[in-house]
Design a protein around this motif. Structure first.
Motif, PDB file in Angstrom:
ATOM      1  N   THR A 197      13.597   0.951  -5.148  1.00 35.35           N
ATOM      2  CA  THR A 197      13.006   0.625  -3.849  1.00 35.35           C
ATOM      3  C   THR A 197      11.806   1.511  -3.569  1.00 35.35           C
ATOM      4  OG1 THR A 197      15.140  -0.127  -2.987  1.00 35.35           O
ATOM      5  CG2 THR A 197      13.470   0.493  -1.377  1.00 35.35           C
ATOM      6  N   PHE A 198      11.981   2.828  -3.737  1.00 35.55           N
ATOM      7  CA  PHE A 198      10.877   3.760  -3.487  1.00 35.55           C
ATOM      8  C   PHE A 198       9.729   3.505  -4.469  1.00 35.55           C
ATOM      9  CE2 PHE A 198      14.476   6.815  -2.173  1.00 35.55           C
ATOM     10  CZ  PHE A 198      14.496   6.287  -0.896  1.00 35.55           C
ATOM     11  N   LEU A 199      10.078   3.247  -5.733  1.00 32.43           N
ATOM     12  CA  LEU A 199       9.060   3.035  -6.756  1.00 32.43           C
ATOM     13  C   LEU A 199       8.233   1.795  -6.448  1.00 32.43           C
ATOM     14  CD1 LEU A 199       7.717   3.636  -9.470  1.00 32.43           C
ATOM     15  CD2 LEU A 199       9.630   2.455 -10.598  1.00 32.43           C
ATOM     16  N   GLY A 200       8.891   0.691  -6.076  1.00 32.34           N
ATOM     17  CA  GLY A 200       8.162  -0.540  -5.775  1.00 32.34           C
ATOM     18  C   GLY A 200       7.185  -0.360  -4.644  1.00 32.34           C
ATOM     19  N   LEU A 201       7.581   0.404  -3.630  1.00 27.46           N
ATOM     20  CA  LEU A 201       6.687   0.640  -2.487  1.00 27.46           C
ATOM     21  C   LEU A 201       5.470   1.465  -2.921  1.00 27.46           C
ATOM     22  CD1 LEU A 201       6.100   0.343   0.496  1.00 27.46           C
ATOM     23  CD2 LEU A 201       7.624   2.291   0.938  1.00 27.46           C
ATOM     24  N   SER A 202       5.678   2.481  -3.738  1.00 28.81           N
ATOM     25  CA  SER A 202       4.546   3.283  -4.204  1.00 28.81           C
ATOM     26  C   SER A 202       3.626   2.477  -5.096  1.00 28.81           C
ATOM     27  CB  SER A 202       5.051   4.523  -4.953  1.00 28.81           C
ATOM     28  OG  SER A 202       5.509   5.498  -4.036  1.00 28.81           O
ATOM     29  N   LEU A 203       4.203   1.642  -5.953  1.00 27.96           N
ATOM     30  CA  LEU A 203       3.363   0.818  -6.823  1.00 27.96           C
ATOM     31  C   LEU A 203       2.522  -0.164  -6.014  1.00 27.96           C
ATOM     32  CD1 LEU A 203       5.716   0.045  -9.857  1.00 27.96           C
ATOM     33  CD2 LEU A 203       3.980   1.836  -9.619  1.00 27.96           C
ATOM     34  N   HIS A 204       3.063  -0.636  -4.901  1.00 30.44           N
ATOM     35  CA  HIS A 204       2.288  -1.530  -4.035  1.00 30.44           C
ATOM     36  C   HIS A 204       1.019  -0.814  -3.560  1.00 30.44           C
ATOM     37  CE1 HIS A 204       1.751  -4.828  -1.090  1.00 30.44           C
ATOM     38  NE2 HIS A 204       1.244  -3.869  -0.329  1.00 30.44           N
ATOM     39  N   SER A 205       1.187   0.383  -3.060  1.00 26.86           N
ATOM     40  CA  SER A 205       0.026   1.130  -2.567  1.00 26.86           C
ATOM     41  C   SER A 205      -0.929   1.469  -3.706  1.00 26.86           C
ATOM     42  CB  SER A 205       0.489   2.412  -1.870  1.00 26.86           C
ATOM     43  OG  SER A 205       1.274   2.108  -0.735  1.00 26.86           O
ATOM     44  N   LEU A 206      -0.368   1.866  -4.841  1.00 27.73           N
ATOM     45  CA  LEU A 206      -1.202   2.204  -5.987  1.00 27.73           C
ATOM     46  C   LEU A 206      -2.050   1.011  -6.420  1.00 27.73           C
ATOM     47  CD1 LEU A 206      -1.780   4.392  -8.192  1.00 27.73           C
ATOM     48  CD2 LEU A 206       0.018   3.288  -9.542  1.00 27.73           C
ATOM     49  N   GLN A 207      -1.428  -0.167  -6.484  1.00 23.56           N
ATOM     50  CA  GLN A 207      -2.152  -1.369  -6.904  1.00 23.56           C
ATOM     51  C   GLN A 207      -3.154  -1.814  -5.841  1.00 23.56           C
ATOM     52  OE1 GLN A 207       1.206  -3.915  -7.635  1.00 23.56           O
ATOM     53  NE2 GLN A 207       1.910  -2.670  -9.376  1.00 23.56           N
ATOM     54  N   LYS A 208      -2.792  -1.662  -4.574  1.00 15.66           N
ATOM     55  CA  LYS A 208      -3.710  -2.033  -3.501  1.00 15.66           C
ATOM     56  C   LYS A 208      -4.998  -1.202  -3.550  1.00 15.66           C
ATOM     57  CE  LYS A 208      -2.318  -5.284  -0.501  1.00 15.66           C
ATOM     58  NZ  LYS A 208      -1.429  -6.089  -1.321  1.00 15.66           N
ATOM     59  N   PHE A 209      -4.886   0.028  -4.011  1.00  8.97           N
ATOM     60  CA  PHE A 209      -6.063   0.880  -4.075  1.00  8.97           C
ATOM     61  C   PHE A 209      -7.189   0.191  -4.840  1.00  8.97           C
ATOM     62  CE2 PHE A 209      -8.566   3.900  -6.587  1.00  8.97           C
ATOM     63  CZ  PHE A 209      -9.121   4.679  -5.587  1.00  8.97           C
TER      64      PHE A 209
END
Length: 1535
Positions: A197-209
């Motif tokens: 769960t935590f990883l998916g949320l961070s990857l979302h922000s990382l990809q949005k960058f």
């Protein structure tokens, strides 16, 4: 060494949808308003030739009217990518390299194509029979958490999540804060679901960058490697006053060159009209130099500088910088791969595998009741568990003991010995306070430790007293896809009355909801049941079909498709009949254990009265059928080991800003709501799936509720628009076809229970976390779409952090939403990194079936934030100069030492990657802040090494040994394309200072070719290969070293050449024949293009289905055949890819002779009194064996049969039998006879010849009469008489009573006494014809009637009395008249009147006035039997009397007269007094009243009179109604 990363060959995914446009949709049901008010956005999707992926949250169909105006498909060019695709693609690349770096021990030369899919990667590494379902679920969980960032209101508007509004620093801060949470949840608690769960949320922000910032526009071609990690700092962020964008030509549409490259790094502002986003979105400054997100949904795009910069899609409508989308998506993939590599460094190989559920074996998870009555159960479990541990490759062991009042301690371990020690330490004892135990607490503990798709087995013999945990446990089990099976062996302890009790119905509900089984058993059955624990440990099965709660007969279709290796049938409950038939008709009796044990293709796993688990090995493909029957309740489940499985979730299309997408529905879905079914088809490529054609909703008994057809394309993931959900719980079944044409069916074992309530999480991850010793609160939202109701709110968490929920009861009207708050407290002793699963459940008190739950996690934070990385200091630097070439590197070894130290939170993990010869770690204990020494040994073939130290909070420190890339190392050696006789190969090689002389290519371990290629990437076409076969290649680079050749380490790959048409088989022969089987053989061509044979057979001369199967052998046994029949057999050669030979081998076979079957549909359609016509049809079984028919008949009751001449098998089957006797019952038999004289079973019918009207009975006599019965006897003719109809009635009753009598005597009973009965007897033939009736009458004997009822005096006069009464209640029919008497109670002769009447009233006259009378009545029968008297009393009324009689002078004196008179003659008893008056001529007068006792004679004296005076005297009688006439007298006193 670590190989360089390469780009995969992209496989464009195509998503198609079926349905109509949103514009044409109407909700015709009465729930339309409800659905609209739920603000659930439904859409129908038009079928499109090609789907569109978007760098949004999920894929979308660009032709859908709800999103077409957003994505303008007519302007879109190229393939676009969404967050799900980016995440899955990054994981695919990362894990491919991980598998190459750490190949299976049995495959040191392991290789896999660069474009292999996730499931192909898994199967290549773990084997074709291993199920990747857990792995795909883990990947999808990360992707789903990524998507949630665009769904949840607390995330989708937040700039620090989305990277909008120039708030890139907050984006970095949020990821940096979350990074140690990911690590500690893995390193400390191994809470992998929370980590995903935590990883998916961070990857979302990382990809949005990469899609929202100006990084790409500023000319950067690589990733920002440390983004999202603690300690990262941007080099050059634009400040608030800096201009970063210039205006585009238009506020909408494509735009290029509007980013000022010299400006600092920035991102666009995004504004739209959404009340929920108020105060969260950052307003765009009015300076005119800031960028907008851009696109049709962005209101800020018209604010200077107009236009936008987002690269989310390849559509210019949504993304002004659509032309940079592909580059941004690729950088997002690379950044995700890098982030995963950092994570891998931090957690190490083993835990990284667990993060993705990468392990072949499953988990063995047991929750067991340890109270005193469980002695036998615990002993059986111990024995079975030991066998499982000894014989399987289970990789995870979970034990959750429970009783009352405690649960645990639980054990989760990968060490089988540690697990066995814990199991063997179990002992039965204790328990308190009643029969029920902490069942649900034990299950909750097991759920917290069991991975996704792991089965949980619960052993108990009692109910649960902690039922408040039930709904939460079920919600977690469904989310994790844990099947829960309950083995319940009941005991006789007395129950308690405390807490929330649950029993068998709740256990059945649990099993139904999770796809497990409820298995009731006796204590002695436990040993026979426990073998199911070992099932699923070796590999994960898929569910083919499941039905539960059956009673009575049931027929179940079981499609077995070509992707199935074996399948298993489980019968739970007692069945009396269970027969499974394969495609050939071969039957397996599941109630016959001996026959199952003797079949080599059948494995009996468990066999007891309450559970049968049976596996079929290498089953025949096609439609199987299971027939079952039982008078008790039972369940059936069919599972299989297969390469094909599916996952399904419900989603709704949300086209609103900020990012349109399919939003996953969490918790239970809503009743009568239209959703999209998110289908993830696992292994569809390997399983050769050709189509998916429908989805079915079925209830738990298998009844069909909905069918949703599908005509779209098939991919890893696609969406199917659902019909409105039914109100009852249902399973989802997916149907389609594989390449052979066989049907596949897969069932989602989690039962869907639609409700009218939803529960969601409003709290953020920051809300749901706290440090040891602190408290926290988090909000949850409850919505009601049903009746107005109070809702009970409950919450649980497996670590006990949740202390309360306020309010715990909330009233919500229809379509109303409320907020509840969870209160959490973390003990000061709690370990940071601990994760607890939180479940909040809302239960309607009005609609008890409306219950839903929300699930989240609570994280314990570290007391002190540690952002400093551990320090690693190497003692030396190795040198491999001159040995850094593949081929000579192994000739030199090297050693390096390093010191690791972390002075803050302390070291948690120390290791080195990759594995060398040896790694020595000294003086290390987790948490140490002291120096830790590491010594690493390797050869010069290992040129890049990381010595890694991870501190308690996840910060990574490392010594990086980098001696450059090993020169001359061949990688990505693979087949690019294949032909019939050729394979085109490609490989790459790392740069080297040595010249590449050549490559030696060993083909099929047979011959070699030398290939010259000086480039870093080479191609070579290998020709003259055999078609239809696996080709193996070993490529060895040869270098020029010191003037000579030096071979390097080889690389390996393989490929299959394409197929030529195979040669057909020849020379078909019969090897053996029986009544139902024929074994045939043929000669096959000795060529690699014949991989297997398809053998088809069908009967010749009669209609039946053709059976086709495949085999690699040149022999085959035809099964399920008809005896005495000819079959046409066709054998076709098949190539490895399934190409058939154009010609086939055809020949005929015959089965052996056998007894014919029983004739069908035998009838006697026509019968007279002397003839019978018999017809029949051929048998279904072995009709071909019939030579003739034998017909016989006999009178029922006689032994001797008569036969008619044999009937030919040809033509119409009919025979007329004569002569017969009328009115006789006959048995007619027909049997088929074979040529050899074998007589088959009889078909039999009974029929009676017709009859004439029967003769009436005579000499009917009625006798033996009693008060309630009489006997009837008669004489009769036996001809055509089957029975008699005796009828009777009495004169008082209207109805006729009739009985069928089969003798010539009959006793009528239950009659009334004193009654005349009229009796008739009628003769009846077998077919119901009746004779004339014969009548007779007789009376039953008398009984004394009961007393008359309700005797009343209805009228009284002076001389009459009227009486009235009712008949007796007892034996009223026995009353023929009444005796009535009236008695004068004052007369000496008492009976004043007596009479006998039949009336129910009477008038008695000529009575005396003013008299008391007694009236009495009794009932009298016709034989003068009397009842008792009943009485009533009355008095006649008063009347004026006649004058007194005989007034005379009795004596006189000078002053007195003594008078005497008598009573009046009329009504004398009415006299109440006499009035006496007197007067004289001299004027003297007087009067006197005489009362008191008045007798017949009255005497009185008048005194005070004058002497010698005559007096006139008069007397009257006075009654209550008046005075009589006077009686007079003249008398004188004496002188």
């Amino acid at each position: 060494m670590r190989l360089p990363h390469t780009h995969a060959r992209a496989r464009p995914s195509v998503y198609n949808y079926a349905g109509d446009s949103w514009a044409s949709t109407s909700l015709s049901t009465a729930r339309e308003e409800v659905m609209l008010r739920k603000e659930v956005i439904f859409c129908l999707v038009l079928a499109a030739a090609g789907g569109t992926h978007a760098f949004l949250a999920t894929s979308l169909n660009a032709s859908d009217p709800d999103v077409a105006w957003i994505l303008c498909p007519e302007q879109t060019t190229g393939v676009t990518r969404d967050h799900k695709w980016i995440t899955r693609e990054a994981v695919r690349r990362n894990l491919r390299q991980f598998f190459l770096d750490y190949p299976p021990e049995s495959q040191p030369g392991f290789n896999v194509p660069t474009d292999a899919s996730l499931t192909e990667l898994y199967h290549a590494y773990y084997g074709a029979a291993a199920s990747p379902a857990r792995f795909i679920k883990a990947v999808n969980s990360i992707a789903a958490s990524n998507v949630k960032a665009d769904s949840l209101p607390q995330l989708k508007y937040d700039p620090q999540i989305q990277g909008d509004g120039e708030d890139l620093q907050s984006l970095q801060d949020s990821m940096a804060t979350r990074y140690p949470q990911i690590l500690t949840s893995i390193l400390q608690d191994e809470a992998y679901p929370a980590a995903r769960t935590f990883l998916g949320l961070s990857l979302h922000s990382l990809q949005k960058f990469y899609s929202h910032s100006t990084w790409v526009e500023q000319g950067n071609t690589g990733i920002l490697e440390d983004l999202g990690l603690p300690g990262f700092l941007y080099d050059d962020l634009a400040d608030a006053a800096e201009d970063v964008c210039s205006a585009c030509a238009s506020s909408q549409g494509a735009c290029a060159g509007n980013v000022i490259k010299s400006a600092g790094l920035s991102s666009g502002y995004y504004q739209y009209d959404d009340p929920a986003a108020t105060g969260i979105l950052l307003p765009k400054p009015t300076s005119g130099g800031k960028c907008s997100h851009g696109g049709v949904l962005d209101d800020s795009s018209s604010v200077a500088a107009q236009g936008g910069i987002n690269k989310d899609t390849a559509s210019p409508c949504f993304s002004p910088h659509y032309h940079l989308h592909e580059q941004a998506a690729e950088l997002a993939v690379q950044a995700t791969v890098h982030y995963l590599n950092v994570l891998l460094d931090a957690v190490g190989n083993d835990k990284y595998r667990r993060l993705f559920d990468l392990y072949h074996g499953s988990a063995l998870s047991i929750a067991i009741d340890t109270t005193g009555s469980m002695v036998d159960d615990i002993a059986a479990v111990k024995e079975q568990v030991q066998q499982i541990v000894d014989s399987t490759s289970a990789e995870l062991f979970i034990l959750s003991p429970f009783h009352d009042p405690t649960v645990g301690p639980g054990l989760k371990t990968t060490d089988p010995q540690e697990f066995m020690d814990a199991v063997n330490a179990l002992h039965a004892g204790g328990g308190c306070c009643g029969i029920e135990e902490k069942f649900w607490g034990g299950l909750q503990l097991a759920l917290s430790m069991t991975p996704n798709y792991g089965d949980i087995f619960c052993f108990t013999d009692a109910g649960g007293n902690d039922g408040e945990l039930m709904e939460g446990d079920i919600a977690v089990a469904q989310q994790q896809h844990n099947k829960v099976t309950i083995i319940y062996s009941s005991n006789n302890r007395a129950g308690s009355e405390r807490d929330v009790l649950t029993h068998v119905p709740e256990y059945q509900y649990l099993a139904d909801s999770t796809g497990g089984l409820y298995i009731p058993s006796e204590k002695f059955d436990i040993e026979a049941i426990t073998p199911i624990l070992g099932e699923g440990v070796e590999s994960q099965s898929v569910d083919v079909t499941m039905v539960k709660g059956l009673t009575g007969p049931n027929d179940l279709e079981v499609p077995i498709d070509d992707s199935i290796f074996d399948f298993q049938v489980r019968l739970s409950g007692t069945v009396t009949e269970a027969v499974l038939k394969d495609i050939t008709g071969t039957a397996y009796d599941l109630t016959d254990q001996a026959s199952l044990d003797s079949d080599p293709n059948v494995e009996v796993i468990a066999y007891s009265p309450s559970l049968k688990a049976i596996r079929w090995l290498s089953p025949r493909y096609g439609q199987w059928n299971l027939h079952t029957d039982s008078s008790s309740t039972y369940s059936i489940s069919v599972s299989a080991n297969s390469t094909l499985s599916f996952m399904g979730d419900f989603s709704i299309l949300d086209p609103r800003p900020p990012h349109p997408h399919y939003e996953l529905v969490e918790g239970r879905p809503l009743i009568n709501t239209v959703y999209y079914i998110d289908i993830v088809l696992v292994g569809y490529l390997e399983s050769d799936v050709t189509n998916v054609n429908k989805v079915e909703y079925v209830d738990k008994t298998g009844s069909l509720l909905r069918t949703i057809p599908y005509h779209g394309e098939v991919d890893d993931e696609f969406y199917i628009r659902s019909d409105p959900l039914p109100e009852e719980p249902f399973y989802i079944k997916l149907y389609g076809h594989v390449g052979s044409g066989n049907v596949f069916c897969r069932l989602l074992s989690v039962i869907m229970s639609p409700v009218e309530t939803s529960v969601g999480v409003l709290a953020t991850a920051d809300d749901l976390s706290a440090r040891p010793g602190e408290t926290a609160t988090g909000d949850f939202i409850v919505s009601n779409f049903g009746l107005d109701s109070y809702f009970k709110i409950t919450g649980t968490d497996d670590k006990g952090f949740l202390t309360s929920i306020t309010p715990d009861r909330i009233f919500l009207k229809f379509n109303e939403t409320g907020t509840v708050t969870g209160h959490f407290s973390v003990a000061s002793s709690e370990i940071p990194g601990t994760v607890s699963i939180i479940t909040v459940t809302a239960q309607s008190e009005t609609q008890t079936q409306s219950v839903n739950s929300a699930i989240s996690q609570f994280l314990v934070l570290p007391l002190v934030t540690d952002v400093d990385t551990p320090i690693c200091s190497p003692s030396s630097t190795p040198d491999c100069t001159g040995y850094n070439l593949n081929g000579i590197c192994s000739e030199k070894n090297w050693t390096v030492s390093a010191t690791l130290q972390d002075s803050n939170s302390g070291l948690s993990v120390v290791y080195a990657r990759p594995d060398g010869f040896q790694t020595d770690v000294s003086a290390f204990t987790p948490g140490t802040t002291s120096d830790v020494s590491v010594t690493y040994f390797a050869s010069c073939c290992t040129t890049q090494v990381d010595i890694i130290g991870v501190d308690v909070q996840g910060n990574i420190g490392k010594c990086q040994i980098d001696m450059g890339t090993l020169g001359g190392y061949v990688f990505d050696f693979e087949a690019v394309t294949e032909g019939v006789t050729w394979v085109y190969l490609r490989w790459s090689i790392t740069p080297t200072e040595y010249a590449i002389h050549k490559y030696t290519l060993l083909i099929n371990n047979d011959f070699t070719e030398d290939v010259r290629c000086p480039d870093l990437t080479c191609y070579h076409n290998v020709t003259y290969l055999d078609a239809c076969s696996l080709q193996t290649f070993k490529l060895t680079p040869v270098f020029t070293v010191s003037g000579g050749d030096r071979a390097g380490e080889p690389a390996f790959t393989d490929a299959n050449t394409l197929d030529n048409e195979p040669v057909p088989p020849t020379n078909g022969q019969i090897l053996n024949a029986t009544e139902t089987t024929v074994t045939v053989s043929w000669d096959g061509a000795n060529t690699k293009c014949v991989s297997q044979y398809q053998i088809c057979y069908r009967p010749f001369g009669f209609t039946a289905s053709e059976v086709c199967e495949r085999t690699a052998l040149t022999t085959y046994k035809l099964r399920g055949l008809e005896a005495c029949a000819a079959y046409e057999v066709t054998v076709t050669s098949l190539s490895p890819l399934g190409v058939p030979s154009s010609d086939s081998l055809s020949f005929f076979v015959n089965t052996d002779e056998a007894l014919p079957g029983a004739p069908r549909n035998m009838e006697v359609p026509d019968i007279t009194n002397v003839t019978a016509t018999i017809t029949w049809e051929d048998p279904l079984d072995r009709a071909q064996c019939i030579d003739r028919y034998v017909v016989s008949y006999k009178e029922i009751g006689l032994r001797t049969s008569k036969a008619v001449p044999p009937v030919t098998v040809y033509g119409e089957h009919m025979v007329i039998i004569q002569p017969l006797e009328p009115c006789k019952n006959y048995t007619f038999d027909v049997a088929a006879m074979s040529k050899s004289g074998y007589l088959g079973p009889l078909a039999e019918r009974n029929k009676a010849t017709l009859e004439s009207d029967p003769v009436p009975v005579w000499s009917l006599e009625l006798g033996a009469t009693t008060v309630d019965s009489m006997a009837a006897t008669w004489q009769y003719s036996t001809a055509c008489v089957d029975h008699f109809l005796v009828c009777y009635y009495d004169d008082e009753e209207v109805g006729l009573t009739c009985e069928e009598v089969y003798d010539s005597t009959y006793t009528l009973s239950g009659l009334l006494a004193c009654t005349t009965y009229h009796v008739s007897v009628t003769s009846v033939t077998p077919s119901g014809f009746t004779s004339d009736k014969t009548w007779q009458s007789s009376d039953t004997l008398d009984l004394a009637p009961g007393t008359p009822q309700n005797l009343l005096i209805t009228k009284m006069t002076a001389h009459s009395i009227d009486i009235q009464y009712d008949p007796p209640v007892v034996n009223p029919q026995c009353t023929v008249e009444y005796d009535i008497e009236v008695i004068d109670l004052g007369a000496s002769t008492r009976v004043a009147s007596r009479r006998r009447e039949a009336r129910l009233d009477s008038i008695f006259q000529d009575l005396e006035a003013c008299h008391d009378y007694e009236a009495r009545v009794r009932a009298t029968s016709r034989t003068q039997l009397h009842s008792d008297w009943v009485t009533a009393y009355a008095s006649t009324s008063a009347e004026v009397t006649s004058e007194p009689l005989g007034l005379s002078l009795f004596s006189a004196t000078a002053s007195s007269l003594d008078l005497i008179w008598f009573r009046p003659s009329t009504n004398p008893d009415c006299v109440q007094r006499y009035e006496l008056q007197w007067s004289s001529a001299s004027g003297g007068s007087g009067s006197q009243t005489i009362s008191g006792p008045l007798f017949y004679e009255v005497e009185t004296t008048i005194t005070g009179l004058a002497a010698c005076t005559p007096y006139d005297l008069s007397v009257t009688a006075v009654s209550s109604v008046g005075e009589s006439l006077a009686t007079t007298l003249t008398a004188s006193t004496l002188c």
